[in-house]
Design a protein around this motif. Structure first.
Motif, mmCIF file in Angstrom:
data_model
loop_
_atom_site.group_PDB
_atom_site.id
_atom_site.type_symbol
_atom_site.label_atom_id
_atom_site.label_comp_id
_atom_site.label_asym_id
_atom_site.label_seq_id
_atom_site.Cartn_x
_atom_site.Cartn_y
_atom_site.Cartn_z
ATOM 1 N N ASP A 195 17.739 -1.380 -28.117
ATOM 2 C CA ASP A 195 17.825 0.045 -27.827
ATOM 3 C C ASP A 195 16.501 0.777 -28.129
ATOM 4 O OD1 ASP A 195 19.341 2.334 -26.886
ATOM 5 O OD2 ASP A 195 20.058 2.855 -28.629
ATOM 6 N N GLN A 207 6.481 5.694 -20.550
ATOM 7 C CA GLN A 207 6.338 5.323 -18.970
ATOM 8 C C GLN A 207 5.294 6.062 -18.343
ATOM 9 O OE1 GLN A 207 10.049 6.340 -16.813
ATOM 10 N NE2 GLN A 207 9.480 5.121 -15.329
ATOM 11 N N GLN A 232 13.596 -0.540 -27.878
ATOM 12 C CA GLN A 232 12.777 -0.896 -26.875
ATOM 13 C C GLN A 232 12.896 -0.350 -25.632
ATOM 14 O OE1 GLN A 232 13.380 -5.344 -26.379
ATOM 15 N NE2 GLN A 232 12.605 -5.782 -28.433
ATOM 16 N N ARG A 233 14.175 0.062 -25.161
ATOM 17 C CA ARG A 233 14.328 0.685 -23.927
ATOM 18 C C ARG A 233 14.090 2.060 -23.960
ATOM 19 N NH1 ARG A 233 17.818 4.394 -22.731
ATOM 20 N NH2 ARG A 233 19.115 4.103 -24.657
#
Length: 141
Positions: free
Chosen positions: A32, A42, A34-35
């Protein structure tokens, strides 16, 4: 008063910690995290991916990593999905000496301290993945 553990991590009336369930909870939290880090980072990662020859993309700074760490661990979804004990088990940049006194210095990806702060390890893997794919693509064309 709560000890910071969720009921599924406890076993029986003696309130023993179920180590197998705890390990699974840590693994779920790591995936989680990492996401979440990939989403927060981003904009920077997009710059790295799109960088072409002649376009220099600055290395991330320690300040960027600390800000990503603060945002990731403050994420309400992350906090709600994972027990306090699990969240607190991650090594943090905030509590390490990796950053040094100059937060605006570029990140040195060569550290191998044990344990590595989670955000450092995640970002290093993401940056390395982009560098590797860019290197492979240059050799294919």
């Amino acid at each position: 008063m709560s000890d910071g553990l969720d009921a599924p991590l406890l076993h029986g009336d003696e309130r023993e910690i179920d180590l197998v369930e705890l390990e699974r909870a840590v693994q779920r939290a790591a995936v989680d995290l990492q996401r979440i880090v990939a989403l927060i980072a981003q904009p920077y990662l997009r710059l790295l991916r799109q960088g072409t020859l002649g376009h220099w993309v600055p290395a991330p700074t320690w300040r960027l990593l600390v800000e990503i760490e603060e945002q990731a661990f403050a994420d309400l979804g992350f906090q709600g999905r994972h027990a306090v004990a699990v969240r607190n088990g991650f090594a943090r940049l905030a509590g390490s000496r990796l950053t040094g006194p100059n937060l605006d210095a570029p990140v040195d990806w060569q550290h191998d301290d044990d344990p590595l702060p989670a955000i450092y390890a995640i970002m290093r893997a993401l940056v390395h993945e982009i560098d590797t794919s860019k290197h492979l693509n240059r050799h294919l064309y």
